[in-house]
Each structure stands twice: as C-alpha cells, then as structure tokens.
Design a protein around this motif. Structure first.
Motif, PDB file in Angstrom:
ATOM      1  N   LYS A  22      -7.386   2.055   1.856  1.00 46.71           N
ATOM      2  CA  LYS A  22      -7.504   0.620   1.605  1.00 46.71           C
ATOM      3  C   LYS A  22      -7.849  -0.100   2.902  1.00 46.71           C
ATOM      4  CE  LYS A  22      -5.352  -3.597   0.024  1.00 46.71           C
ATOM      5  NZ  LYS A  22      -6.628  -4.015  -0.603  1.00 46.71           N
ATOM      6  N   ALA A  29      -5.966  -0.314   6.359  1.00 46.16           N
ATOM      7  CA  ALA A  29      -4.524  -0.450   6.133  1.00 46.16           C
ATOM      8  C   ALA A  29      -3.870   0.837   5.650  1.00 46.16           C
ATOM      9  CB  ALA A  29      -4.260  -1.570   5.124  1.00 46.16           C
ATOM     10  N   LEU A  30      -4.557   1.599   4.818  1.00 47.22           N
ATOM     11  CA  LEU A  30      -4.059   2.887   4.322  1.00 47.22           C
ATOM     12  C   LEU A  30      -5.124   3.943   4.572  1.00 47.22           C
ATOM     13  CD1 LEU A  30      -2.471   1.820   0.893  1.00 47.22           C
ATOM     14  CD2 LEU A  30      -1.264   2.324   3.039  1.00 47.22           C
ATOM     15  N   SER A  51       2.923  -0.889   9.075  1.00 49.65           N
ATOM     16  CA  SER A  51       2.606   0.534   8.932  1.00 49.65           C
ATOM     17  C   SER A  51       1.908   0.862   7.612  1.00 49.65           C
ATOM     18  CB  SER A  51       3.881   1.376   9.060  1.00 49.65           C
ATOM     19  OG  SER A  51       4.821   1.024   8.058  1.00 49.65           O
ATOM     20  N   GLY A  52       1.913  -0.096   6.665  1.00 51.31           N
ATOM     21  CA  GLY A  52       1.241   0.133   5.394  1.00 51.31           C
ATOM     22  C   GLY A  52       2.179   0.454   4.244  1.00 51.31           C
ATOM     23  N   THR A  55       2.090  -2.188   1.410  1.00 51.07           N
ATOM     24  CA  THR A  55       0.765  -2.112   0.799  1.00 51.07           C
ATOM     25  C   THR A  55       0.686  -0.913  -0.129  1.00 51.07           C
ATOM     26  OG1 THR A  55      -0.264  -3.163   2.713  1.00 51.07           O
ATOM     27  CG2 THR A  55      -1.710  -1.912   1.269  1.00 51.07           C
ATOM     28  N   HIS A  66      -6.903  -0.659  -4.155  1.00 51.37           N
ATOM     29  CA  HIS A  66      -7.419   0.272  -3.159  1.00 51.37           C
ATOM     30  C   HIS A  66      -8.915   0.459  -3.353  1.00 51.37           C
ATOM     31  CE1 HIS A  66      -6.393   2.611  -6.739  1.00 51.37           C
ATOM     32  NE2 HIS A  66      -7.291   3.509  -6.364  1.00 51.37           N
ATOM     33  N   GLY A 225      -0.729   3.119   8.883  1.00 50.55           N
ATOM     34  CA  GLY A 225      -1.432   3.391   7.644  1.00 50.55           C
ATOM     35  C   GLY A 225      -1.412   4.825   7.167  1.00 50.55           C
TER      36      GLY A 225
END
Length: 260
Positions: A22, A29-30, A51-52, A55, A66, A225
């Motif tokens: 993502k 982010a991921l 850190s994600g 999310t 995503h 992430g």
C-alpha cells in the motif's frame, strides 16, 4: 487473565494476507506484508508509530484500500465488489481508538441501530440483544445515557458492545486503549480478555505489552511497513531474534516508552 494456549493447527484460516502493498502517494506504507490468522487465533500487532500496523488491520475490512496483493477473509477475496464488501464488513467488527459513537444517540440506540439498519433485525430483538451485550461489558445501567455523559473507558466498552451487536466472526482493535487515561485502560482490557477467552478471532494493534503477554497466541512486530518478527509471546519477549525487535522491547519495557 487468560494464559496463551495452543491454536489448532487444523483450524480454518480466518484471514490470509498475501504480498500486500500500500502506498500513500510516494510513501510506501505496507511493503510486501504476508500474514495468516487461524480461526480463534488471537494476534497482537505492535511496533513504533508509523510502522504500518493500523494501516494493515484497516485493510482487512477495506477502510484502507491496498494497491497490490490479496486479502482473503473467511474464504472471500477482498475486492471492490460492493456486495462482497458489505458481507465481509458484517462479519468483521472493528473497535477504534476514539470510540466513534454517535453522540446524538443514546447508548442503547448506538447498539440497536447497526442491527436494524444493517442486519434487518426487528427493533425489539435488537434491543434485547443490545441489553445483553451491555450487561456483558458491565454498562447496562448506562443504556439510556449519551456518550458525552460517560468516561472514555465506558465509551470504549460501549464501542466494543456495538461492534459485537453485528455478530462478527472476527474483531479488529485499532489501539483501543491509547486514548484512555491509565486508570481506564484495565476496564477495557478486561472486556477484551473475556472476548479472547470465548474464542473470538482477534487482531489487535496495541502497545499494551502486558495484554500481549497474557492473551496473544502470536505477537507480530512491524517496523517501516514490514513484518520484522512474529512469535508466541513467551518467545517474543524472552528471545526476540531481530535486533530491531530487541531495541523496541528494551525501549517500551525497560524505559516505559509507549509505541503509539
């Protein structure tokens, strides 16, 4: 509090996340996140701010969308099909950091409305079930009050009851105690512990490491992430493998630094 227990290796998979990516604009982010959660398993996701982790769980019911990878929830692939998304959201409850109760509705109405509007349940049946759940979270006597008349801990317990009114098979918790005063945290964690004891599949983003130790079947540590490490609590806290995990635990346990 419950002691962690072994999860049935043959239990069906409740959530499967595969190679998830993502972005927010140019921010990744991921990064290629994969995670499998068995039915009845209790997962605690921790990590530093940004850190994600939030999310990730928000992607599970598509509050965040995503761009790459797959999420399969209760056997259904998450995509942008409205009917499928509605069905999944009925079966995946979520409790937020800031409660998200309707301030103009009573506690009871906050718990009956999701049932009548989304599940088509009759008002009388919805009210009976709501009162049962309010009793469960020790808030029945406040049924006719409004959220603004209650403490943060009380509002969060009501938010949990409201989510349970949808009869979910999975519960997501996004830092449910981080907005609370310290003395209110225990009452919310108590409700979550009771849920865990009843076998609810749970993914919980939290910095409450005591809760993770006592309740989680597996602790997942994220940073930048990515999933850096995952292990049962005893191994995670006593023998972390990653230097980054060791640094994180040293900061929050030995120095009392919380991870928001």
């Amino acid at each position: 509090m419950n002691e962690p227990r072994s999860v049935d290796a043959d239990a069906p998979v409740a959530v499967r996340i595969d190679a998830l990516n993502k972005w927010y604009g140019h921010f990744h982010a991921l990064k290629n996140v994969s995670l499998e959660v068995k039915t009845g398993e209790r997962i605690v996701i921790c990590g530093p701010s940004g850190s994600g982790k939030s999310t990730l769980i928000r992607c599970v019911n598509q509050l965040e969308q995503h761009q790459e990878g797959d999420i399969v929830v209760l056997g259904q692939l998450l995509d942008d099909h409205p009917k499928r998304l509605r069905q999944i959201r009925r079966e995946v409850g979520m409790c937020f950091q800031h409660f998200n109760l309707f301030p103009h509705l009573s506690v009871l109405k906050n718990c009956t409305l999701p049932q009548t509007a989304n599940l088509g349940i009759a008002e009388s049946e919805a009210m009976a079930y709501a009162l049962k759940l309010l009793e469960r979270v020790k808030m029945r006597e406040h049924a006719n009050k409004y959220p603004g008349q209650l403490s943060g801990g009380q509002q969060q317990r009501i938010a949990i009851a409201r989510a349970l009114c949808m009869r979910p098979k999975i519960m997501l918790f996004d830092e449910p105690t981080s907005a609370l005063d310290p003395e209110m945290i225990a009452e919310v964690l108590e409700v979550m512990v009771d849920l865990a004891a009843e076998g609810m599949t749970m993914l919980c983003v939290t910095h409450e490491m005591g809760f993770a130790r006592k309740v989680a079947d597996r602790v997942v540590f994220m940073d930048q992430g990515e999933i850096v490490e995952q292990a049962p609590p005893e191994q995670f806290f006593s023998q972390p493998e990653s230097p980054r995990t060791q640094q994180f635990l040293n900061q929050i346990i030995n120095h009392g630094v919380t991870a928001g």
